[in-house]
Design a protein around this motif. Sequence first.
Motif, PDB file in Angstrom:
ATOM      1  N   LEU A 145      58.011  29.203  40.830  1.00 56.84           N
ATOM      2  CA  LEU A 145      58.436  28.759  39.637  1.00 56.84           C
ATOM      3  C   LEU A 145      56.898  27.861  38.868  1.00 56.84           C
ATOM      4  CD1 LEU A 145      61.056  26.601  38.312  1.00 56.84           C
ATOM      5  CD2 LEU A 145      59.412  25.198  39.223  1.00 56.84           C
ATOM      6  N   CYS A 146      56.684  28.281  37.788  1.00 57.03           N
ATOM      7  CA  CYS A 146      55.650  27.530  36.909  1.00 57.03           C
ATOM      8  C   CYS A 146      56.281  26.668  35.772  1.00 57.03           C
ATOM      9  CB  CYS A 146      54.631  28.590  36.188  1.00 57.03           C
ATOM     10  SG  CYS A 146      55.232  29.766  35.145  1.00 57.03           S
ATOM     11  N   ASP A 147      55.562  26.124  34.789  1.00 54.39           N
ATOM     12  CA  ASP A 147      56.312  25.379  33.810  1.00 54.39           C
ATOM     13  C   ASP A 147      57.222  26.267  32.669  1.00 54.39           C
ATOM     14  OD1 ASP A 147      56.348  22.849  32.497  1.00 54.39           O
ATOM     15  OD2 ASP A 147      55.453  23.835  31.041  1.00 54.39           O
ATOM     16  N   GLU A 148      56.798  27.456  32.395  1.00 56.56           N
ATOM     17  CA  GLU A 148      57.720  28.191  31.430  1.00 56.56           C
ATOM     18  C   GLU A 148      58.027  29.659  31.991  1.00 56.56           C
ATOM     19  OE1 GLU A 148      56.755  27.851  27.092  1.00 56.56           O
ATOM     20  OE2 GLU A 148      55.118  26.532  27.683  1.00 56.56           O
ATOM     21  N   GLY A 149      57.351  30.115  33.093  1.00 53.92           N
ATOM     22  CA  GLY A 149      58.057  31.438  33.462  1.00 53.92           C
ATOM     23  C   GLY A 149      56.780  32.556  33.256  1.00 53.92           C
ATOM     24  N   TYR A 150      55.610  32.182  32.890  1.00 51.43           N
ATOM     25  CA  TYR A 150      54.724  33.246  32.504  1.00 51.43           C
ATOM     26  C   TYR A 150      53.772  33.523  33.624  1.00 51.43           C
ATOM     27  CZ  TYR A 150      56.491  32.871  27.746  1.00 51.43           C
ATOM     28  OH  TYR A 150      57.426  32.631  26.748  1.00 51.43           O
ATOM     29  N   SER A 151      53.026  32.441  34.273  1.00 51.04           N
ATOM     30  CA  SER A 151      52.026  32.684  35.132  1.00 51.04           C
ATOM     31  C   SER A 151      52.823  32.973  36.457  1.00 51.04           C
ATOM     32  CB  SER A 151      51.244  31.384  35.082  1.00 51.04           C
ATOM     33  OG  SER A 151      52.041  30.283  35.809  1.00 51.04           O
ATOM     34  N   SER A 152      54.057  32.331  36.493  1.00 49.71           N
ATOM     35  CA  SER A 152      54.950  32.860  37.869  1.00 49.71           C
ATOM     36  C   SER A 152      55.071  34.073  38.010  1.00 49.71           C
ATOM     37  CB  SER A 152      56.231  31.876  37.954  1.00 49.71           C
ATOM     38  OG  SER A 152      56.998  32.171  36.708  1.00 49.71           O
ATOM     39  N   SER A 153      55.465  35.006  36.680  1.00 47.81           N
ATOM     40  CA  SER A 153      55.631  36.146  36.630  1.00 47.81           C
ATOM     41  C   SER A 153      54.357  37.167  37.318  1.00 47.81           C
ATOM     42  CB  SER A 153      55.888  36.914  35.323  1.00 47.81           C
ATOM     43  OG  SER A 153      57.265  36.488  35.092  1.00 47.81           O
ATOM     44  N   LEU A 154      53.411  36.575  36.854  1.00 51.62           N
ATOM     45  CA  LEU A 154      51.899  37.263  37.253  1.00 51.62           C
ATOM     46  C   LEU A 154      51.690  36.960  38.659  1.00 51.62           C
ATOM     47  CD1 LEU A 154      49.792  36.377  34.185  1.00 51.62           C
ATOM     48  CD2 LEU A 154      50.867  38.651  34.804  1.00 51.62           C
ATOM     49  N   ALA A 155      52.049  35.747  39.383  1.00 48.33           N
ATOM     50  CA  ALA A 155      51.968  35.242  40.817  1.00 48.33           C
ATOM     51  C   ALA A 155      52.655  36.182  41.601  1.00 48.33           C
ATOM     52  CB  ALA A 155      52.236  34.052  40.805  1.00 48.33           C
ATOM     53  N   VAL A 156      53.981  36.423  41.061  1.00 46.86           N
ATOM     54  CA  VAL A 156      54.927  37.347  41.884  1.00 46.86           C
ATOM     55  C   VAL A 156      54.394  38.672  42.031  1.00 46.86           C
ATOM     56  CG1 VAL A 156      57.254  38.252  41.904  1.00 46.86           C
ATOM     57  CG2 VAL A 156      56.901  36.069  41.634  1.00 46.86           C
ATOM     58  N   ALA A 157      53.783  39.366  40.904  1.00 47.26           N
ATOM     59  CA  ALA A 157      53.089  40.569  41.000  1.00 47.26           C
ATOM     60  C   ALA A 157      52.197  40.684  42.043  1.00 47.26           C
ATOM     61  CB  ALA A 157      52.782  40.939  39.576  1.00 47.26           C
ATOM     62  N   LEU A 167      44.197  45.634  27.714  1.00 50.43           N
ATOM     63  CA  LEU A 167      45.612  45.394  28.237  1.00 50.43           C
ATOM     64  C   LEU A 167      45.365  43.680  27.391  1.00 50.43           C
ATOM     65  CD1 LEU A 167      46.259  46.036  31.668  1.00 50.43           C
ATOM     66  CD2 LEU A 167      46.892  47.265  29.717  1.00 50.43           C
ATOM     67  N   THR A 168      46.615  43.515  26.660  1.00 49.73           N
ATOM     68  CA  THR A 168      47.156  42.135  26.266  1.00 49.73           C
ATOM     69  C   THR A 168      47.737  41.391  27.543  1.00 49.73           C
ATOM     70  OG1 THR A 168      49.358  42.710  25.492  1.00 49.73           O
ATOM     71  CG2 THR A 168      47.479  42.992  23.809  1.00 49.73           C
ATOM     72  N   THR A 169      48.086  40.077  27.257  1.00 42.52           N
ATOM     73  CA  THR A 169      48.839  39.238  28.190  1.00 42.52           C
ATOM     74  C   THR A 169      50.230  39.910  28.177  1.00 42.52           C
ATOM     75  OG1 THR A 169      49.089  37.622  26.588  1.00 42.52           O
ATOM     76  CG2 THR A 169      47.301  37.406  28.291  1.00 42.52           C
ATOM     77  N   GLY A 170      50.630  40.219  26.935  1.00 44.98           N
ATOM     78  CA  GLY A 170      51.985  40.701  27.220  1.00 44.98           C
ATOM     79  C   GLY A 170      52.231  42.103  27.838  1.00 44.98           C
ATOM     80  N   ASP A 171      51.145  42.865  27.643  1.00 46.94           N
ATOM     81  CA  ASP A 171      50.957  44.100  28.579  1.00 46.94           C
ATOM     82  C   ASP A 171      51.271  43.864  30.012  1.00 46.94           C
ATOM     83  OD1 ASP A 171      50.816  45.836  26.408  1.00 46.94           O
ATOM     84  OD2 ASP A 171      48.335  45.785  26.614  1.00 46.94           O
ATOM     85  N   LEU A 172      50.140  42.696  30.489  1.00 47.20           N
ATOM     86  CA  LEU A 172      50.272  42.255  31.613  1.00 47.20           C
ATOM     87  C   LEU A 172      51.756  41.799  32.172  1.00 47.20           C
ATOM     88  CD1 LEU A 172      46.930  40.409  32.132  1.00 47.20           C
ATOM     89  CD2 LEU A 172      47.558  42.737  33.211  1.00 47.20           C
ATOM     90  N   LEU A 173      52.196  40.973  31.466  1.00 48.90           N
ATOM     91  CA  LEU A 173      53.570  40.562  31.794  1.00 48.90           C
ATOM     92  C   LEU A 173      54.695  41.490  31.894  1.00 48.90           C
ATOM     93  CD1 LEU A 173      53.754  37.158  29.463  1.00 48.90           C
ATOM     94  CD2 LEU A 173      54.041  37.235  32.231  1.00 48.90           C
ATOM     95  N   ALA A 174      54.438  42.425  30.842  1.00 53.60           N
ATOM     96  CA  ALA A 174      55.538  43.647  30.903  1.00 53.60           C
ATOM     97  C   ALA A 174      55.346  44.421  32.168  1.00 53.60           C
ATOM     98  CB  ALA A 174      55.415  44.389  29.842  1.00 53.60           C
ATOM     99  N   ALA A 175      54.276  44.665  32.647  1.00 54.36           N
ATOM    100  CA  ALA A 175      53.818  45.601  33.923  1.00 54.36           C
ATOM    101  C   ALA A 175      54.241  44.621  35.190  1.00 54.36           C
ATOM    102  CB  ALA A 175      52.439  45.804  34.131  1.00 54.36           C
ATOM    103  N   ALA A 176      54.246  43.112  35.004  1.00 52.47           N
ATOM    104  CA  ALA A 176      54.371  42.651  36.285  1.00 52.47           C
ATOM    105  C   ALA A 176      55.803  42.340  36.455  1.00 52.47           C
ATOM    106  CB  ALA A 176      53.872  41.028  36.128  1.00 52.47           C
ATOM    107  N   ARG A 177      56.400  42.337  35.505  1.00 54.35           N
ATOM    108  CA  ARG A 177      57.944  41.941  35.310  1.00 54.35           C
ATOM    109  C   ARG A 177      59.036  43.101  35.552  1.00 54.35           C
ATOM    110  NH1 ARG A 177      58.126  37.531  30.419  1.00 54.35           N
ATOM    111  NH2 ARG A 177      57.508  35.563  31.655  1.00 54.35           N
TER     112      ARG A 177
END
Length: 146
Positions: A93-105, A11-21
Amino acid sequence: MAEPEESTRPLTTGDLLAAARAGFRRLHPAEAATAITRGARLVDTRPHFQRAADGEIPGAIVIERNHLEWRLDPAGLARIPEATGHDVAWIVLCDEGYSSSLAVASLHRIGLDNATDVIGGFRAWKQADLPVINPGRPTAPRLPGN
Protein backbone atom coordinates in the motif's frame (compact mmCIF):
# COMPACT_ATOMS: atom_id res chain seq x y z
CA MET A 1 16.44 -11.23 -43.54
CA ALA A 2 16.79 -8.11 -41.39
CA GLU A 3 15.78 -8.08 -37.74
CA PRO A 4 12.84 -5.80 -36.93
CA GLU A 5 13.98 -2.56 -35.31
CA GLU A 6 13.30 -2.16 -31.62
CA SER A 7 11.60 1.00 -30.53
CA THR A 8 14.04 3.51 -29.15
CA ARG A 9 11.28 5.60 -27.63
CA PRO A 10 11.82 5.97 -23.90
CA LEU A 11 9.13 4.45 -21.71
CA THR A 12 6.78 6.77 -19.87
CA THR A 13 5.63 6.24 -16.30
CA GLY A 14 2.30 5.22 -17.79
CA ASP A 15 4.08 2.51 -19.79
CA LEU A 16 5.87 1.30 -16.64
CA LEU A 17 2.60 1.16 -14.68
CA ALA A 18 0.77 -0.68 -17.44
CA ALA A 19 3.54 -3.27 -17.73
CA ALA A 20 3.75 -3.70 -13.95
CA ARG A 21 0.00 -4.03 -13.48
CA ALA A 22 -0.34 -6.54 -16.34
CA GLY A 23 1.46 -9.09 -14.17
CA PHE A 24 -0.97 -9.30 -11.25
CA ARG A 25 -4.53 -8.74 -10.06
CA ARG A 26 -4.90 -5.61 -7.94
CA LEU A 27 -7.33 -5.44 -5.00
CA HIS A 28 -9.99 -2.89 -4.16
CA PRO A 29 -9.72 -1.72 -0.55
CA ALA A 30 -12.57 -3.96 0.69
CA GLU A 31 -10.99 -6.97 -1.06
CA ALA A 32 -7.66 -6.17 0.60
CA ALA A 33 -9.34 -5.95 4.01
CA THR A 34 -10.91 -9.38 3.45
CA ALA A 35 -7.58 -10.84 2.30
CA ILE A 36 -5.94 -9.53 5.47
CA THR A 37 -8.51 -11.33 7.62
CA ARG A 38 -7.55 -14.50 5.71
CA GLY A 39 -3.84 -14.12 6.47
CA ALA A 40 -2.42 -11.74 3.87
CA ARG A 41 0.16 -9.27 5.19
CA LEU A 42 -0.41 -5.56 4.57
CA VAL A 43 2.74 -3.50 4.02
CA ASP A 44 2.52 0.30 4.19
CA THR A 45 5.33 1.85 2.16
CA ARG A 46 4.35 5.49 2.70
CA PRO A 47 7.01 7.76 4.17
CA HIS A 48 6.86 9.09 7.72
CA PHE A 49 5.40 12.48 6.75
CA GLN A 50 2.39 10.89 5.01
CA ARG A 51 1.68 8.52 7.88
CA ALA A 52 1.98 11.42 10.35
CA ALA A 53 -0.42 13.59 8.34
CA ASP A 54 -3.00 11.02 7.28
CA GLY A 55 -2.87 8.15 9.76
CA GLU A 56 -2.12 4.46 9.53
CA ILE A 57 -3.91 1.18 9.04
CA PRO A 58 -4.00 -0.91 12.23
CA GLY A 59 -1.72 -3.94 11.96
CA ALA A 60 0.05 -2.79 8.80
CA ILE A 61 3.75 -3.55 8.60
CA VAL A 62 5.59 -0.30 7.91
CA ILE A 63 8.44 -0.67 5.44
CA GLU A 64 9.43 2.39 3.49
CA ARG A 65 9.77 1.76 -0.24
CA ASN A 66 13.57 1.88 -0.41
CA HIS A 67 13.85 -1.18 1.90
CA LEU A 68 10.92 -3.24 0.67
CA GLU A 69 12.68 -5.99 -1.32
CA TRP A 70 15.32 -6.47 1.38
CA ARG A 71 12.72 -6.85 4.16
CA LEU A 72 10.44 -9.24 2.25
CA ASP A 73 12.99 -11.48 0.50
CA PRO A 74 12.75 -14.78 2.40
CA ALA A 75 16.35 -15.61 1.48
CA GLY A 76 17.73 -12.21 2.47
CA LEU A 77 19.73 -11.37 5.55
CA ALA A 78 17.73 -8.14 6.07
CA ARG A 79 14.30 -9.82 6.05
CA ILE A 80 11.59 -9.41 8.67
CA PRO A 81 10.26 -12.50 10.51
CA GLU A 82 7.04 -12.57 8.44
CA ALA A 83 9.08 -13.15 5.27
CA THR A 84 8.98 -16.91 5.73
CA GLY A 85 8.75 -18.02 2.11
CA HIS A 86 7.83 -17.18 -1.44
CA ASP A 87 4.22 -18.17 -0.81
CA VAL A 88 3.40 -15.32 1.62
CA ALA A 89 0.55 -13.12 0.38
CA TRP A 90 1.80 -9.52 0.55
CA ILE A 91 -0.46 -6.53 -0.06
CA VAL A 92 1.54 -3.38 -0.70
CA LEU A 93 0.00 0.00 0.00
CA CYS A 94 1.25 3.47 -0.92
CA ASP A 95 -0.63 6.77 -0.87
CA GLU A 96 -2.52 6.51 -4.18
CA GLY A 97 -1.66 3.10 -5.68
CA TYR A 98 1.06 4.06 -8.13
CA SER A 99 4.41 3.34 -6.49
CA SER A 100 2.89 0.24 -4.89
CA SER A 101 2.23 -1.21 -8.35
CA LEU A 102 5.86 -0.71 -9.34
CA ALA A 103 6.94 -2.21 -6.00
CA VAL A 104 4.79 -5.31 -6.57
CA ALA A 105 6.35 -5.83 -10.00
CA SER A 106 9.75 -5.76 -8.30
CA LEU A 107 8.59 -8.25 -5.65
CA HIS A 108 7.40 -10.58 -8.41
CA ARG A 109 10.89 -10.45 -9.93
CA ILE A 110 12.32 -11.89 -6.68
CA GLY A 111 9.75 -14.69 -6.66
CA LEU A 112 7.06 -13.20 -4.43
CA ASP A 113 4.29 -14.03 -6.86
CA ASN A 114 1.49 -13.65 -4.29
CA ALA A 115 2.21 -9.93 -3.89
CA THR A 116 -0.39 -7.39 -4.99
CA ASP A 117 -1.42 -3.84 -4.16
CA VAL A 118 -4.47 -1.75 -3.29
CA ILE A 119 -6.22 0.15 -6.05
CA GLY A 120 -6.17 3.80 -4.99
CA GLY A 121 -3.81 3.13 -2.08
CA PHE A 122 -4.28 4.58 1.38
CA ARG A 123 -6.55 7.34 0.12
CA ALA A 124 -9.01 4.80 -1.30
CA TRP A 125 -8.77 2.69 1.89
CA LYS A 126 -9.68 5.72 4.00
CA GLN A 127 -12.43 6.79 1.59
CA ALA A 128 -13.93 3.28 1.88
CA ASP A 129 -14.28 3.89 5.66
CA LEU A 130 -11.94 1.02 6.49
CA PRO A 131 -10.03 1.22 9.80
CA VAL A 132 -7.48 4.02 10.17
CA ILE A 133 -5.74 5.15 13.33
CA ASN A 134 -3.87 8.34 14.12
CA PRO A 135 -1.17 7.41 16.62
CA GLY A 136 0.59 10.25 18.39
CA ARG A 137 3.80 9.17 16.71
CA PRO A 138 3.84 7.23 13.42
CA THR A 139 4.95 3.61 13.61
CA ALA A 140 8.66 3.17 13.00
CA PRO A 141 9.61 1.20 9.88
CA ARG A 142 10.45 -2.45 10.48
CA LEU A 143 14.09 -3.42 10.68
CA PRO A 144 15.65 -6.81 9.91
CA GLY A 145 14.62 -9.44 12.41
CA ASN A 146 11.98 -7.37 14.21
